[in-house]
Enzyme design. Structure first.
Site, PDB file in Angstrom:
ATOM      1  CG  MET A   1      -1.961  -1.116   1.187  1.00 51.49           C
ATOM      2  SD  MET A   1      -3.009  -1.140   2.661  1.00 51.49           S
ATOM      3  CE  MET A   1      -3.976   0.359   2.447  1.00 51.49           C
ATOM      4  CG  HIS A   2       0.549   3.274   2.584  1.00 54.81           C
ATOM      5  ND1 HIS A   2      -0.745   3.665   2.847  1.00 54.81           N
ATOM      6  CD2 HIS A   2       0.840   2.311   3.514  1.00 54.81           C
ATOM      7  CE1 HIS A   2      -1.207   2.986   3.889  1.00 54.81           C
ATOM      8  NE2 HIS A   2      -0.269   2.154   4.299  1.00 54.81           N
TER       9      HIS A   2
ATOM     10  CG  ASP B   1      -0.179  -5.106   2.036  1.00 50.90           C
ATOM     11  OD1 ASP B   1      -0.982  -4.335   2.619  1.00 50.90           O
ATOM     12  OD2 ASP B   1       1.053  -4.961   2.104  1.00 50.90           O
TER      13      ASP B   1
END
Length: 489
Positions: free
Chosen positions: A78-79, A237
């Site tokens: 992520m991110h 995830d």
């Protein structure tokens, strides 16, 4: 029919081939480089992700009937910030979730814009790993790159774009950008304004189990699969792993004991705690989840075993631990600072309580218990929102330890369910693809059919009482040490 789940991790892409009944036909992993151009920075090349994903799919399908492939979906790190120009070319390497360059930008967002406003707009506050502060960093430090941005994407969504030609994301992954109105499942106009981006620069947002398109004809030809293979949006995830462990629907819990540790609570209802100690994100099942994330979990045990006492025989060290709930040694597991619930990058790993009769086993026990106590800290925040849990699933490398599972059951006072197949985000991705193809009506339906509990660790009331006393002492240590962490950083 066959479904492909793609887990785009930080060190490798893991691909899984699943049939309609949930049987795993093949698993393949392909690594790619990680770059550290400056201390505390962490980057990857999106082109490497795509290249290794394509190689991985070819390897995954080499002995399969390719004509049976019906769907593809994702779980992913992520991110991360992926930026594309007007020709959909990558402008610069992706800035990853574990990149620490955005301290100033986070301070600006949390303290100048204000945590209350951020929480109102997005249900979360800013962390260095999130995407919005990365955008502000590029704007300030690489203005020529910022000016070229046509599309802002997340890591797994770049793969979806290359497969389909569609700029897409999903609600769970978008939740970790600090640009997304989690409660209303749409982009936040206020946050776009704060970051200087236009909504058309962001991808179209889908539910995780929704079809975003089909593979492009040239991709289908290259892989030897049908041109009508459905691509579903997928999930971040942790949300994808939660699908894979059946942590969907209302009031379900999963604890992950990986390098980092998470306690993931799915809910049919939106909720935010008073101090934003837990992340409040949209879930891949169409609802919501709360997540506490600690930065060092199984990695604490690895550090203690490998670096400090110098052994690879983890089981032999744990075999020396006999008296649970009676240890006078405590360990704060903050070897990389801490995220949930303290949000303190200066926090450090700390032993306290040693005496002349303290043994190696006592300290090993303290490390394992410290991780469990820290997970309980996040559980306590969830309880403050009126969430009442009786049981949790467990996954990750640390979950292979019977002793650690017993500690978690008694420290958190939860029944700990062990599941048959624990393939994490890749399995969740394949399951989301099957839902997108109409093989199953909902994420809950497929999870109920595929996820099988093989055993349960029950809490022991006597041990729960002993650990309750220990936990109340543990929770006083961090506040007492916090002023010291400020001066020894």
């Amino acid at each position: 029919m066959l479904y492909i789940g793609i887990d785009l991790g930080t060190s490798a892409v893991k691909l899984l081939l699943m049939d309609s009944e949930g049987n795993i036909r093949n698993i393949v992993s392909r690594e790619y480089p990680l770059y550290f151009p400056h201390p505390g920075w962490s980057e990857q090349k999106p082109e490497d992700w795509y290249e290794q994903t394509m190689e991985g799919i070819r390897e995954l399908l080499k002995d399969a009937d390719k004509s049976q492939v019906a769907g593809i979906s994702f779980g992913g790190q992520m991110h991360g910030l992926v930026i594309l120009d007007e020709k959909d070319q990558v402008i610069r390497p992706a800035i990853l979730w574990n990149d620490g360059r955005t301290t100033e930008e986070c301070d600006y967002l949390n303290n100048v814009i204000g945590k209350e406003k951020l929480s109102e707009y997005t249900a979360n506050i800013s962390f260095t790993g999130f995407t919005a502060p990365k955008i502000l960093w590029v704007k300030k430090n690489e203005p020529e790159n910022f000016a070229r941005i046509k599309k802002i994407m997340l890591p797994k969504d770049y793969i979806a774009y290359r497969l389909t030609g569609v700029h897409c994301t999903d609600v769970s992954d978008a939740s970790g950008m600090l640009l997304f109105d989690v409660k209303n499942r749409c982009w936040s106009k206020e946050m776009c304004e704060i970051c200087g981006v236009r909504e058309e620069q962001l991808a179209t947002c889908y539910e995780s189990y929704e079809k975003v398109g089909c593979v492009l004809p040239e991709v289908a030809d290259e892989l030897g699969i049908p041109a009508n293979v459905v691509v579903a949006a997928g999930a971040g995830d942790n949300a994808a792993a939660a699908v894979g462990t059946g942590t969907v629907g209302d009031n379900m819990c999963n604890i992950s004991l990986g390098t980092s540790g998470t306690i993931f609570i799915s809910s049919n209802h939106f909720g935010v705690d008073q101090h934003n100690a837990l992340h409040s994100f949209a879930h891949a099942d169409g609802h919501y989840h709360l997540m506490g994330c600690m930065l060092s979990a199984a990695s604490c045990n690895k550090w203690w075993m490998d670096e400090i006492i110098g052994t690879k025989d983890y089981a032999a060290e744990q075999a020396q631990i006999e008296k649970l709930g009676e240890n006078h040694v405590y360990f704060l597991p903050y070897l990389m600072g801490e995220r949930s619930p303290h949000n303190d990058p200066n926090a450090r790993g700390t032993f306290i309580g040693m005496t002349m009769d303290t043994t190696r086993a006592d300290m090993t026990q303290a490390v394992l218990e410290g991780v469990a106590f820290a997970l309980r800290d996040s559980l306590e925040v969830a309880k403050s929102l009126g969430i009442h849990l009786e049981r949790t699933k467990i996954c990750g490398g640390g979950a292979k330890s019977p002793l650690w599972k017993k500690m978690i059951a008694n420290i958190l006072n939860l029944k700990v369910d062990v599941i048959e197949s624990e393939e994490g985000p890749a399995m969740g991705g394949a399951m989301l693809a099957a839902v997108a193809c109409g093989e199953y009506a909902s994420v809950e339906e497929i999870a109920e059919k595929f996820v099988k509990v093989t055993g349960t660790v029950e809490p022991d009331p006597e041990l729960v009482a002993k650990y309750e006393d220990r936990y109340q002492k543990f929770r006083q240590i961090y506040p007492a040490c916090r002023p010291l962490f400020e001066i020894i950083k």
